[in-house]
Design an enzyme around this catalytic site. Structure first.
Site, mmCIF file in Angstrom:
data_model
loop_
_atom_site.group_PDB
_atom_site.id
_atom_site.type_symbol
_atom_site.label_atom_id
_atom_site.label_comp_id
_atom_site.label_asym_id
_atom_site.label_seq_id
_atom_site.Cartn_x
_atom_site.Cartn_y
_atom_site.Cartn_z
ATOM 1 N N ALA A 62 45.342 -92.335 -105.320
ATOM 2 C CA ALA A 62 44.852 -91.038 -105.916
ATOM 3 C C ALA A 62 44.378 -91.390 -107.321
ATOM 4 C CB ALA A 62 45.917 -90.004 -105.788
ATOM 5 N N GLY A 103 47.729 -94.673 -101.404
ATOM 6 C CA GLY A 103 46.594 -94.070 -100.701
ATOM 7 C C GLY A 103 45.462 -94.864 -99.920
ATOM 8 N N GLU A 106 46.892 -96.312 -96.785
ATOM 9 C CA GLU A 106 46.855 -95.098 -95.825
ATOM 10 C C GLU A 106 45.238 -94.511 -95.306
ATOM 11 O OE1 GLU A 106 50.724 -92.179 -96.769
ATOM 12 O OE2 GLU A 106 49.486 -92.506 -98.456
#
Length: 702
Positions: A62, A103, A106
């Protein structure tokens, strides 16, 4: 300029994230990726899609700059983008270089395949911030690796090299020309048929014995020592094996939200930034460049010297290990080799790495061949005359530019520097044992240490994988100066009626690896008696040093080595010992101290509040630059539980007024001169302020 460039090459849409410095998943990046995937799907000439990062990294997690702003929750959110990736009828390949962490990984897990260059690393490090992967990492990773690998990888948050990631199933192929080979791999998938997304791959999570999770909790739980995130991660991975993907994802969302709201997450976020802030030295100008350290000499081949030498060798820096005692030098090299062989047997290094690292350490028996070193680090026992003699020899033997560091844990840096003609090049370089393992490097500035020397050692600390903290010159510097309040206060409580078992249990439940009395037994008490004899000479008139350690040694109870100390020992197992309690009671009676019972809460306060109070005194005196620097020192050098954020952050969270009350109580009991409240602490409490306000108060003279 677009944050995601779109180009078609050989019938493959290549989406290049260009959002320096780390290609974070900002709203603009998320929108650009979403638009790029939709465009590629709609184009009949495009057969497949490659997602790649520009610069030195694939995609970070993020965008921290968007935290707390509307952009962080604006569509497309990461999970919306992931669903779009997984629903694509055309294969999407993640092309990974640099790192794919959090992230970034992910997102890559929602691509149909992942390829990486050999130097790349992947991982889900959210646990280090008191969180779990919040975008499906705990649900998808076990579908690729199996639950055993996923449990270890996610609860430790470790970075996994591409070659290992390939073996574990996280990465599908190792490539050499990243873009070209990723395009080729994408076309291969398009020709063979788009593989199912990771969310639909259930073979590695079906039929998992629940005992796997129970065994992992039992085996790893002790390492977590009070941290809540690892246990929640295990719960979610277990849910991935017993629930549908969507139900498990909902459970992951629920657990992520709970962790986001926890005090531990706040503490770990504080600590994450504290380590980085500690490297910034306000009075070292930004244009001061660190000197290159290409070769080092370590003087002293004992456990500390050997560990320091290994720290440099492990980081790729050649090091000479100097000892004028040939037998000691041979013994030291043998210990180093055995340490490396133990790492080899555990699988943490390869034979090639062992040979390479051991080969970087050159044993030398004198000071005649030091003309090529850029730094010397003295690591002999704590004797000022010996250290001054060594520094005088180093002053003559090393080149004029070489930095001269001392591993002293408490001695005066200026006195040591006085033996040289270059006091500006002399600095404390205090490593912690075992030096090849412990992360803290306490750099200690003398009155004449130059900005260039400070900049060099702080940069060097990062280079060799340490967490460097700059301290001022005083007895014990930052960490050891505070440590005595932790250990000595445990003895005061023993005199007053607490038991070793209760004190150590409270400390260990708080998160310390070992309580203060078990630590005394492990270290051995004979040497402590000598150190305390010297310290007693400088104690203020209003303070009495407890003498329980002395009584233990007189009774032949020197700790684990004698199978008896504050405990008795069966091998390494520590057991309560009525004989130790009798000795403690007798000493209390001799001192005229009436014994009483203690609550666990009172023991916790008396163990740890004095650390906060003494840390405040270090800030007053300029020994520590920031309260957060003290946190970094104590987490990395003394095992203070990281999930509390460190002693200073913890003290502020529980209330500085409580710390002040304890300081007043202990000042009255143990002596106001050293145990009483710091002026800074009193001002902060009186004005309802915190550590961020300390610099202004100190600058104003309190």
């Amino acid at each position: 300029m677009s944050t995601v460039d779109y180009a078609v090459q050989s019938s493959v849409a290549v989406l290049t994230v260009a959002y320096p410095p780390v290609n974070a998943l900002s709203l603009a990046v998320r929108a650009g990726l979403g638009e790029g995937v939709a465009r590629a799907i709609a184009d009949p000439a495009v057969k497949a899609i490659v997602v790649i990062g520009s610069g030195t990294i694939f995609i970070a997690g993020a965008d921290i700059s968007e935290f707390g702003t509307p952009n962080s929750a604006a569509e497309p959110r990461l999970q919306t983008l992931q669903a779009q990736f997984e629903a694509s009828p055309k294969p999407i390949v993640a092309a990974i270089h640099g790192t794919a962490l959090g992230g970034g990984l992910e997102l890559a897990l929602t691509c149909h395949a992942r390829v990486a260059v050999q130097s790349a690393k992947v991982g889900l490090p959210e646990v280090k911030l008191g969180l779990l992967p919040g975008a499906g990492g705990t649900i998808r990773l076990p579908r690729l690796t199996g639950v055993v690998v996923a449990l270890e990888a996610i609860t430790t948050g470790r970075h996994i090299g591409a070659v290992e990631a390939n073996k574990l199933g996280i990465v599908d192929a190792i490539v050499f020309d990243l873009k070209a080979d990723a395009i080729g791999y994408a076309l291969k998938l398009a020709a063979e048929g788009t593989p199912p997304p990771v969310r639909d791959r259930n073979d590695k999570i079906t039929g998992v014995d629940p005992k796997v999770f129970a065994d992992f909790r039992a085996r790893a739980g002790k390492k977590w020592r009070g941290q809540i995130a690892p246990a929640r991660i295990v719960d979610v991975i277990e849910a991935a094996t017993t629930r549908s993907f969507d139900d498990a994802k909902a459970f992951e969302n629920e657990q992520f939200k709970a962790l986001m709201e926890s005090d531990q997450r706040k503490a770990l976020i504080h600590y994450f930034f504290a380590e980085r802030e500690a490297r910034k030295i306000p009075d070292v100008p930004a244009d001061i460049k660190p000197l290159p350290i290409r070769k080092v000499v370590v003087i002293g081949s004992g456990l500390m010297g050997g560990g320091i030498a290994m720290s440099f060798a492990n980081a790729g820096i050649p090091v000479k290990l100097l000892d004028i005692d040939a037998e000691a030098l041979a013994r030291g090299m043998g210990v180093i080799r055995k340490t490396y062989e133990t790492s080899l047997s555990r699988g943490s290094i390869t034979q090639a790495q062992l040979d390479e690292r051991f080969g970087r350490i050159e044993p030398v028996g004198g000071y005649d061949d030091l003309g090529d070193v850029d730094m010397a680090i003295e690591a002999v026992f704590e004797d000022m005359a010996l250290k001054q003699k060594i520094f005088a020899l180093l002053d003559k033997a090393t080149p004029p530019h070489a930095i001269l560091g001392t591993n002293t844990s408490s001695l005066d840096i200026d006195q040591i520097a006085s033996a040289t003609t270059r006091p500006d090049k002399v600095i404390g370089a205090h490593f912690f044992s075992p030096a090849n393992v412990m992360k803290l490097l306490e750099a200690v500035r003398g009155s004449k240490t130059s900005a260039e020397t400070i900049a060099t050692v702080m940069a060097l600390g990062k280079q060799i994988g340490k967490a460097p903290v700059l301290a001022g010159n005083c007895d014990g510097f930052i960490g050891n100066r505070m440590l005595q309040y932790y250990t000595v206060n445990a003895e005061y409580m023993l005199e007053r009626g607490a038991t070793p078992e209760q004190i150590d249990r409270v400390a260990e439940q708080f998160g310390m690896a070992m309580g203060p009395l078990a630590m005394r037994d492990l270290a051995g008490m004979a040497q402590a008696v000598n150190v305390r004899a010297v310290r007693k000479l400088t104690l203020p008139a209003d303070e009495r040093m407890p003498e329980l350690v002395e009584r233990m040694v007189e009774a032949g109870r020197i700790g684990q080595k004698s199978s008896a100390g504050f405990y008795r020992y069966d091998g390494r197992e520590r057991l309560p010992d009525p004989a130790a309690l009798d000795l403690i009671r007798a000493e209390a009676q001799r001192q005229g101290i009436e014994q009483r019972s203690f609550t666990d809460e009172e023991i916790l306060a008396r163990l740890f509040h004095p650390l906060v109070n003494e840390g405040a005194k270090e800030l007053e005196e300029g020994i520590a630059i920031r309260a957060s620097d003290i946190d970094v020192a104590w987490v990395n050098g003394y095992g203070f539980p990281v999930h509390t954020g460190g002693p200073m952050f913890w003290g502020e969270q529980i209330g500085l007024d409580k710390v002040l009350a304890t300081a007043r109580t202990l000042g009255a009991e143990n002596g106001q001169t050293r145990w009483g409240p710091s002026r800074l602490l009193e001002r902060l409490v009186a004005e309802g302020k915190g550590w961020k306000d300390a610099p202004a108060l100190i600058a104003a003279g309190l």
